[in-house]
Design an enzyme around this catalytic site. Structure first.
Site, PDB file in Angstrom:
ATOM      1  CG  HIS A   1      -2.102  -0.957   1.082  1.00 14.85           C
ATOM      2  ND1 HIS A   1      -2.534  -1.493  -0.104  1.00 14.85           N
ATOM      3  CD2 HIS A   1      -2.916  -1.489   2.046  1.00 14.85           C
ATOM      4  CE1 HIS A   1      -3.565  -2.298   0.115  1.00 14.85           C
ATOM      5  NE2 HIS A   1      -3.811  -2.327   1.404  1.00 14.85           N
TER       6      HIS A   1
ATOM      7  CG  HIS B   1      -7.855   0.267   2.361  1.00 16.87           C
ATOM      8  ND1 HIS B   1      -8.470  -0.363   3.415  1.00 16.87           N
ATOM      9  CD2 HIS B   1      -6.916  -0.590   1.912  1.00 16.87           C
ATOM     10  CE1 HIS B   1      -7.909  -1.538   3.604  1.00 16.87           C
ATOM     11  NE2 HIS B   1      -6.968  -1.708   2.704  1.00 16.87           N
TER      12      HIS B   1
ATOM     13  CD  GLU C   1      -8.433  -2.989  -0.499  1.00 21.89           C
ATOM     14  OE1 GLU C   1      -7.266  -2.896  -0.906  1.00 21.89           O
ATOM     15  OE2 GLU C   1      -8.754  -3.730   0.442  1.00 21.89           O
TER      16      GLU C   1
HETATM   17  C1  BGC Z   1      -4.964  -5.988   2.028  1.00 26.69           C
HETATM   18  C2  BGC Z   1      -4.738  -6.715   3.320  1.00 26.69           C
HETATM   19  C3  BGC Z   1      -4.102  -5.758   4.283  1.00 26.69           C
HETATM   20  C4  BGC Z   1      -5.035  -4.602   4.470  1.00 26.69           C
HETATM   21  C5  BGC Z   1      -4.451  -3.577   5.394  1.00 26.69           C
HETATM   22  C6  BGC Z   1      -5.895  -4.858   2.284  1.00 26.69           C
HETATM   23  O1  BGC Z   1      -6.065  -4.148   1.122  1.00 26.69           O
HETATM   24  O2  BGC Z   1      -5.469  -6.816   1.026  1.00 26.69           O
HETATM   25  O3  BGC Z   1      -3.948  -7.856   3.151  1.00 26.69           O
HETATM   26  O4  BGC Z   1      -3.807  -6.361   5.500  1.00 26.69           O
HETATM   27  O5  BGC Z   1      -5.319  -4.001   3.245  1.00 26.69           O
HETATM   28  O6  BGC Z   1      -5.432  -2.935   6.068  1.00 26.69           O
END
Ligand code: BGC
Length: 336
Positions: free
Chosen positions: A104, A174, A301
Protein backbone atom coordinates in the site's frame (compact mmCIF):
# COMPACT_ATOMS: atom_id res chain seq x y z
CA UNK A 1 -23.96 21.64 -0.84
CA UNK A 2 -20.45 21.68 0.58
CA UNK A 3 -19.19 22.86 3.95
CA UNK A 4 -15.83 22.61 5.65
CA UNK A 5 -14.48 22.65 9.17
CA UNK A 6 -11.19 22.16 10.98
CA UNK A 7 -10.89 18.45 11.85
CA UNK A 8 -7.66 18.74 13.86
CA UNK A 9 -3.94 19.29 13.58
CA UNK A 10 -1.43 16.56 12.77
CA UNK A 11 1.31 15.64 15.27
CA UNK A 12 3.67 17.68 13.09
CA UNK A 13 1.48 20.81 13.20
CA UNK A 14 -0.44 20.75 9.91
CA UNK A 15 -4.16 21.60 10.06
CA UNK A 16 -6.53 18.99 8.62
CA UNK A 17 -9.86 19.99 7.07
CA UNK A 18 -13.06 17.95 6.94
CA UNK A 19 -15.16 18.59 3.82
CA UNK A 20 -18.80 17.59 3.95
CA UNK A 21 -20.85 17.24 0.76
CA UNK A 22 -24.62 16.83 1.13
CA UNK A 23 -27.12 16.16 -1.65
CA UNK A 24 -30.83 17.04 -1.83
CA UNK A 25 -31.85 13.54 -0.74
CA UNK A 26 -29.99 14.04 2.53
CA UNK A 27 -26.97 11.82 1.85
CA UNK A 28 -23.79 13.29 3.26
CA UNK A 29 -20.20 12.31 2.70
CA UNK A 30 -17.23 13.56 4.73
CA UNK A 31 -13.68 13.53 3.39
CA UNK A 32 -10.40 14.72 4.91
CA UNK A 33 -7.42 16.23 3.15
CA UNK A 34 -5.33 13.86 5.34
CA UNK A 35 -4.87 10.82 3.08
CA UNK A 36 -7.92 11.90 0.99
CA UNK A 37 -9.73 9.87 3.63
CA UNK A 38 -13.41 9.02 3.32
CA UNK A 39 -14.39 9.64 6.95
CA UNK A 40 -18.13 8.98 6.79
CA UNK A 41 -21.03 8.22 4.44
CA UNK A 42 -24.36 8.96 6.12
CA UNK A 43 -27.63 7.81 4.56
CA UNK A 44 -30.90 9.33 5.85
CA UNK A 45 -32.53 5.87 6.21
CA UNK A 46 -36.14 6.97 6.86
CA UNK A 47 -35.22 9.53 9.51
CA UNK A 48 -32.77 7.35 11.44
CA UNK A 49 -29.44 8.16 9.73
CA UNK A 50 -26.95 5.34 9.22
CA UNK A 51 -23.23 5.91 8.74
CA UNK A 52 -22.05 3.03 6.56
CA UNK A 53 -18.31 3.70 6.56
CA UNK A 54 -15.88 2.99 9.43
CA UNK A 55 -13.60 5.79 10.62
CA UNK A 56 -12.33 7.86 13.52
CA UNK A 57 -13.30 11.13 15.22
CA UNK A 58 -9.79 12.52 15.61
CA UNK A 59 -6.70 13.06 13.52
CA UNK A 60 -4.64 11.40 16.29
CA UNK A 61 -6.58 8.17 15.73
CA UNK A 62 -5.90 8.32 11.99
CA UNK A 63 -2.21 8.99 12.62
CA UNK A 64 -1.70 6.23 15.18
CA UNK A 65 -3.85 3.35 13.94
CA UNK A 66 -3.07 0.86 11.20
CA UNK A 67 -5.58 -0.48 8.66
CA UNK A 68 -5.82 2.48 6.23
CA UNK A 69 -9.44 3.27 7.20
CA UNK A 70 -11.07 5.16 4.30
CA UNK A 71 -7.72 6.28 2.91
CA UNK A 72 -6.49 6.69 -0.63
CA UNK A 73 -3.76 4.18 -1.29
CA UNK A 74 -0.77 5.06 -3.43
CA UNK A 75 1.42 4.90 -5.26
CA UNK A 76 0.62 1.19 -5.52
CA UNK A 77 -2.27 -0.64 -3.86
CA UNK A 78 -1.54 -4.16 -2.65
CA UNK A 79 1.69 -6.05 -2.20
CA UNK A 80 4.84 -5.85 -4.28
CA UNK A 81 6.86 -9.06 -3.82
CA UNK A 82 10.32 -8.55 -2.27
CA UNK A 83 9.61 -4.80 -2.49
CA UNK A 84 11.39 -4.88 -5.84
CA UNK A 85 10.32 -3.07 -8.95
CA UNK A 86 12.04 -3.72 -12.27
CA UNK A 87 11.42 -1.04 -14.88
CA UNK A 88 13.40 -0.53 -18.05
CA UNK A 89 16.15 -2.86 -16.77
CA UNK A 90 16.56 -0.82 -13.55
CA UNK A 91 15.81 -2.44 -10.23
CA UNK A 92 14.24 -0.14 -7.63
CA UNK A 93 14.09 -1.20 -4.01
CA UNK A 94 10.87 0.03 -2.39
CA UNK A 95 10.18 0.40 1.32
CA UNK A 96 9.71 -3.00 3.02
CA UNK A 97 6.73 -2.43 5.28
CA UNK A 98 5.11 -5.90 5.18
CA UNK A 99 7.86 -8.37 6.04
CA UNK A 100 10.16 -8.35 3.03
CA UNK A 101 7.33 -7.10 0.82
CA UNK A 102 5.98 -3.65 0.05
CA UNK A 103 2.34 -2.87 0.92
CA UNK A 104 0.00 0.00 0.00
CA UNK A 105 2.62 2.56 -1.00
CA UNK A 106 5.04 2.01 1.89
CA UNK A 107 5.60 3.36 5.38
CA UNK A 108 4.42 6.87 4.53
CA UNK A 109 2.09 6.25 1.62
CA UNK A 110 -0.60 8.59 0.31
CA UNK A 111 -2.74 7.66 3.31
CA UNK A 112 -0.34 9.65 5.55
CA UNK A 113 0.00 12.83 3.50
CA UNK A 114 -1.95 16.07 3.74
CA UNK A 115 -3.19 16.92 0.23
CA UNK A 116 -3.96 20.35 -1.27
CA UNK A 117 -7.71 20.79 -1.76
CA UNK A 118 -10.06 22.77 -3.98
CA UNK A 119 -13.84 22.57 -3.94
CA UNK A 120 -16.96 23.04 -6.03
CA UNK A 121 -20.66 22.84 -5.11
CA UNK A 122 -20.64 19.02 -4.90
CA UNK A 123 -17.00 17.92 -5.14
CA UNK A 124 -13.58 18.15 -3.55
CA UNK A 125 -10.42 17.73 -5.54
CA UNK A 126 -7.22 16.77 -3.73
CA UNK A 127 -3.78 17.00 -5.23
CA UNK A 128 -0.27 15.95 -4.29
CA UNK A 129 3.10 15.73 -5.98
CA UNK A 130 5.07 12.68 -4.94
CA UNK A 131 8.80 13.35 -5.38
CA UNK A 132 11.16 11.08 -7.29
CA UNK A 133 12.12 8.02 -5.19
CA UNK A 134 9.51 8.65 -2.49
CA UNK A 135 9.21 5.27 -0.71
CA UNK A 136 11.57 4.07 -3.46
CA UNK A 137 9.33 4.72 -6.50
CA UNK A 138 10.98 6.20 -9.59
CA UNK A 139 9.89 9.53 -11.17
CA UNK A 140 7.98 12.50 -9.85
CA UNK A 141 4.27 11.68 -9.87
CA UNK A 142 1.47 14.28 -9.71
CA UNK A 143 -1.87 12.93 -8.59
CA UNK A 144 -5.37 14.29 -8.20
CA UNK A 145 -8.22 12.55 -6.43
CA UNK A 146 -11.71 13.96 -6.84
CA UNK A 147 -14.72 13.00 -4.71
CA UNK A 148 -18.13 13.99 -6.11
CA UNK A 149 -21.56 13.32 -4.62
CA UNK A 150 -24.28 13.42 -7.27
CA UNK A 151 -28.03 13.96 -6.98
CA UNK A 152 -28.61 10.34 -7.98
CA UNK A 153 -26.94 9.23 -4.73
CA UNK A 154 -23.64 8.29 -6.27
CA UNK A 155 -20.25 8.90 -4.74
CA UNK A 156 -17.75 9.12 -7.59
CA UNK A 157 -14.02 8.79 -6.94
CA UNK A 158 -11.76 9.81 -9.81
CA UNK A 159 -7.97 9.54 -9.68
CA UNK A 160 -5.47 10.84 -12.14
CA UNK A 161 -1.71 10.35 -12.31
CA UNK A 162 0.97 11.83 -14.51
CA UNK A 163 4.73 11.36 -14.09
CA UNK A 164 7.91 12.80 -15.58
CA UNK A 165 9.39 9.34 -16.26
CA UNK A 166 8.51 5.68 -16.42
CA UNK A 167 6.83 4.42 -13.24
CA UNK A 168 3.86 2.48 -11.86
CA UNK A 169 0.52 3.82 -10.66
CA UNK A 170 -2.26 1.83 -9.03
CA UNK A 171 -4.41 3.87 -6.64
CA UNK A 172 -7.45 2.69 -4.72
CA UNK A 173 -9.74 3.81 -1.95
CA UNK A 174 -9.62 1.71 1.21
CA UNK A 175 -13.07 2.40 2.70
CA UNK A 176 -14.38 -0.16 5.20
CA UNK A 177 -18.10 -0.64 4.49
CA UNK A 178 -20.80 -1.93 6.78
CA UNK A 179 -24.24 -1.25 5.31
CA UNK A 180 -25.92 -2.03 8.64
CA UNK A 181 -24.00 0.87 10.19
CA UNK A 182 -20.33 1.35 11.05
CA UNK A 183 -21.01 0.35 14.68
CA UNK A 184 -23.16 -2.72 14.07
CA UNK A 185 -20.61 -5.54 14.25
CA UNK A 186 -19.97 -8.35 11.81
CA UNK A 187 -20.54 -7.81 8.11
CA UNK A 188 -20.71 -11.52 7.28
CA UNK A 189 -24.50 -11.54 6.82
CA UNK A 190 -24.12 -9.07 3.91
CA UNK A 191 -24.59 -10.43 0.43
CA UNK A 192 -22.11 -9.68 -2.33
CA UNK A 193 -22.22 -9.98 -6.09
CA UNK A 194 -19.16 -9.43 -8.27
CA UNK A 195 -19.09 -9.66 -12.05
CA UNK A 196 -15.83 -11.60 -11.98
CA UNK A 197 -15.19 -15.05 -13.42
CA UNK A 198 -11.53 -15.20 -12.33
CA UNK A 199 -9.60 -14.55 -9.15
CA UNK A 200 -5.91 -14.49 -8.26
CA UNK A 201 -4.66 -17.26 -5.94
CA UNK A 202 -2.11 -16.14 -3.32
CA UNK A 203 0.55 -17.77 -1.15
CA UNK A 204 0.47 -17.66 2.64
CA UNK A 205 2.07 -14.19 2.68
CA UNK A 206 -0.74 -13.03 0.38
CA UNK A 207 1.58 -12.66 -2.59
CA UNK A 208 -0.10 -13.38 -5.94
CA UNK A 209 0.99 -16.74 -7.29
CA UNK A 210 1.38 -15.61 -10.88
CA UNK A 211 -1.78 -16.83 -12.55
CA UNK A 212 -5.55 -16.29 -12.58
CA UNK A 213 -8.03 -19.06 -11.88
CA UNK A 214 -11.71 -19.56 -12.75
CA UNK A 215 -14.14 -18.99 -9.85
CA UNK A 216 -16.39 -21.86 -10.89
CA UNK A 217 -16.92 -24.27 -7.98
CA UNK A 218 -14.76 -22.20 -5.59
CA UNK A 219 -15.63 -19.95 -2.62
CA UNK A 220 -14.69 -17.05 -4.94
CA UNK A 221 -17.78 -17.44 -7.09
CA UNK A 222 -19.88 -14.31 -6.45
CA UNK A 223 -21.30 -14.14 -9.98
CA UNK A 224 -24.69 -14.55 -8.38
CA UNK A 225 -25.18 -12.77 -5.07
CA UNK A 226 -24.35 -14.78 -1.97
CA UNK A 227 -23.76 -14.21 1.72
CA UNK A 228 -20.19 -13.64 2.78
CA UNK A 229 -20.72 -16.14 5.58
CA UNK A 230 -21.18 -18.92 2.96
CA UNK A 231 -17.52 -18.60 2.04
CA UNK A 232 -16.51 -18.70 5.70
CA UNK A 233 -17.93 -22.22 5.89
CA UNK A 234 -15.15 -23.45 3.59
CA UNK A 235 -11.74 -24.55 4.92
CA UNK A 236 -10.02 -22.41 2.33
CA UNK A 237 -11.53 -19.11 3.48
CA UNK A 238 -11.28 -20.08 7.14
CA UNK A 239 -7.60 -20.86 6.69
CA UNK A 240 -6.97 -17.34 5.43
CA UNK A 241 -9.20 -15.83 8.18
CA UNK A 242 -11.52 -14.44 5.52
CA UNK A 243 -11.40 -13.00 2.03
CA UNK A 244 -8.32 -11.05 1.02
CA UNK A 245 -8.24 -11.72 -2.71
CA UNK A 246 -8.18 -10.03 -6.07
CA UNK A 247 -11.17 -10.68 -8.34
CA UNK A 248 -10.67 -9.92 -12.03
CA UNK A 249 -13.75 -8.26 -13.50
CA UNK A 250 -15.53 -9.58 -16.55
CA UNK A 251 -17.50 -6.32 -16.27
CA UNK A 252 -16.59 -3.56 -13.79
CA UNK A 253 -19.58 -4.18 -11.55
CA UNK A 254 -20.31 -5.34 -8.00
CA UNK A 255 -23.09 -4.97 -5.46
CA UNK A 256 -23.10 -5.21 -1.69
CA UNK A 257 -26.31 -5.54 0.30
CA UNK A 258 -26.81 -5.18 4.04
CA UNK A 259 -29.65 -6.42 6.22
CA UNK A 260 -31.71 -3.26 6.57
CA UNK A 261 -32.51 -2.53 2.92
CA UNK A 262 -29.36 -0.61 1.99
CA UNK A 263 -27.53 -1.58 -1.18
CA UNK A 264 -24.33 -0.24 -2.67
CA UNK A 265 -23.79 -0.67 -6.41
CA UNK A 266 -20.25 -0.30 -7.69
CA UNK A 267 -19.27 0.55 -11.24
CA UNK A 268 -15.66 1.00 -12.20
CA UNK A 269 -13.25 1.15 -15.10
CA UNK A 270 -10.63 -0.72 -13.03
CA UNK A 271 -9.65 -4.23 -14.10
CA UNK A 272 -10.05 -5.81 -10.67
CA UNK A 273 -11.24 -5.50 -7.08
CA UNK A 274 -9.47 -6.61 -3.92
CA UNK A 275 -12.08 -8.01 -1.56
CA UNK A 276 -10.89 -7.77 2.05
CA UNK A 277 -13.16 -8.77 4.92
CA UNK A 278 -11.17 -6.75 7.49
CA UNK A 279 -9.41 -9.89 8.70
CA UNK A 280 -6.62 -7.92 10.41
CA UNK A 281 -8.80 -5.16 11.85
CA UNK A 282 -7.60 -5.61 15.44
CA UNK A 283 -10.01 -4.45 18.15
CA UNK A 284 -10.02 -0.67 18.46
CA UNK A 285 -12.26 2.32 19.13
CA UNK A 286 -13.83 4.01 16.12
CA UNK A 287 -16.27 6.91 15.68
CA UNK A 288 -18.51 7.86 18.61
CA UNK A 289 -17.07 5.19 20.89
CA UNK A 290 -17.87 2.29 18.54
CA UNK A 291 -15.65 -0.77 18.91
CA UNK A 292 -14.40 -2.28 15.64
CA UNK A 293 -13.27 -5.90 15.39
CA UNK A 294 -12.17 -8.30 12.63
CA UNK A 295 -14.88 -8.86 9.99
CA UNK A 296 -16.85 -5.79 11.06
CA UNK A 297 -16.50 -4.37 7.53
CA UNK A 298 -15.63 -5.17 3.96
CA UNK A 299 -13.25 -3.27 1.71
CA UNK A 300 -13.93 -3.37 -2.02
CA UNK A 301 -10.74 -1.89 -3.41
CA UNK A 302 -11.11 -1.31 -7.14
CA UNK A 303 -7.65 -1.37 -8.66
CA UNK A 304 -5.36 -3.11 -11.14
CA UNK A 305 -4.47 -6.79 -10.95
CA UNK A 306 -1.66 -7.43 -8.45
CA UNK A 307 2.02 -7.73 -9.15
CA UNK A 308 2.81 -11.40 -9.45
CA UNK A 309 5.58 -13.33 -7.76
CA UNK A 310 7.32 -13.62 -11.13
CA UNK A 311 7.79 -9.84 -11.15
CA UNK A 312 5.58 -8.89 -14.06
CA UNK A 313 3.86 -5.53 -13.85
CA UNK A 314 0.23 -5.59 -15.04
CA UNK A 315 -0.03 -3.52 -18.16
CA UNK A 316 -2.81 -1.36 -16.62
CA UNK A 317 -0.58 -0.13 -13.80
CA UNK A 318 2.40 0.94 -15.92
CA UNK A 319 2.67 4.66 -16.38
CA UNK A 320 4.72 6.01 -19.26
CA UNK A 321 6.41 9.43 -19.16
CA UNK A 322 3.81 12.25 -19.36
CA UNK A 323 0.99 9.79 -19.99
CA UNK A 324 -2.15 10.86 -18.12
CA UNK A 325 -3.93 7.88 -16.57
CA UNK A 326 -7.34 8.09 -14.93
CA UNK A 327 -9.48 5.70 -12.91
CA UNK A 328 -13.09 6.17 -11.95
CA UNK A 329 -15.22 4.22 -9.49
CA UNK A 330 -18.82 5.02 -8.59
CA UNK A 331 -20.63 3.87 -5.47
CA UNK A 332 -24.40 4.25 -5.73
CA UNK A 333 -26.45 3.96 -2.56
CA UNK A 334 -29.98 2.62 -2.70
CA UNK A 335 -32.15 2.46 0.41
CA UNK A 336 -35.40 0.51 0.03
C1 BGC B 1 -4.96 -5.99 2.03
C2 BGC B 1 -4.74 -6.72 3.32
C3 BGC B 1 -4.10 -5.76 4.28
C4 BGC B 1 -5.03 -4.60 4.47
C5 BGC B 1 -4.45 -3.58 5.39
C6 BGC B 1 -5.89 -4.86 2.28
O1 BGC B 1 -6.06 -4.15 1.12
O2 BGC B 1 -5.47 -6.82 1.03
O3 BGC B 1 -3.95 -7.86 3.15
O4 BGC B 1 -3.81 -6.36 5.50
O5 BGC B 1 -5.32 -4.00 3.25
O6 BGC B 1 -5.43 -2.94 6.07
Amino acid sequence: MLSKELFGTTSYGVPVTLFRITNQNGISVAVLNYGCTLQSVCLPHHGAPIDVCLGYDTIEAYETNDGYLGAMIGRYAGRIPDAALVLDAHRYLLCRNDGVNHLHGGRIGFDRHVFRASTSENSVEFSYTSPNLEEGYPSTLSVTVRYTLTENDTLRIECEGIADGLTVWNPTNHAYWNLNGHDSGSVLSHTLRIAADRYVPVDRNLIALGYEKGVDGTPYDFRTAKQLSDGFLTNEIRASSGYDHCFVFSEGEAELKGNCGIRMQIRTDCKAVQVYTANFLSERFGKHGAVYRPHDAICLETESRPMMRIGTIPEESQLFPFQRKTHCTEFRFIDE
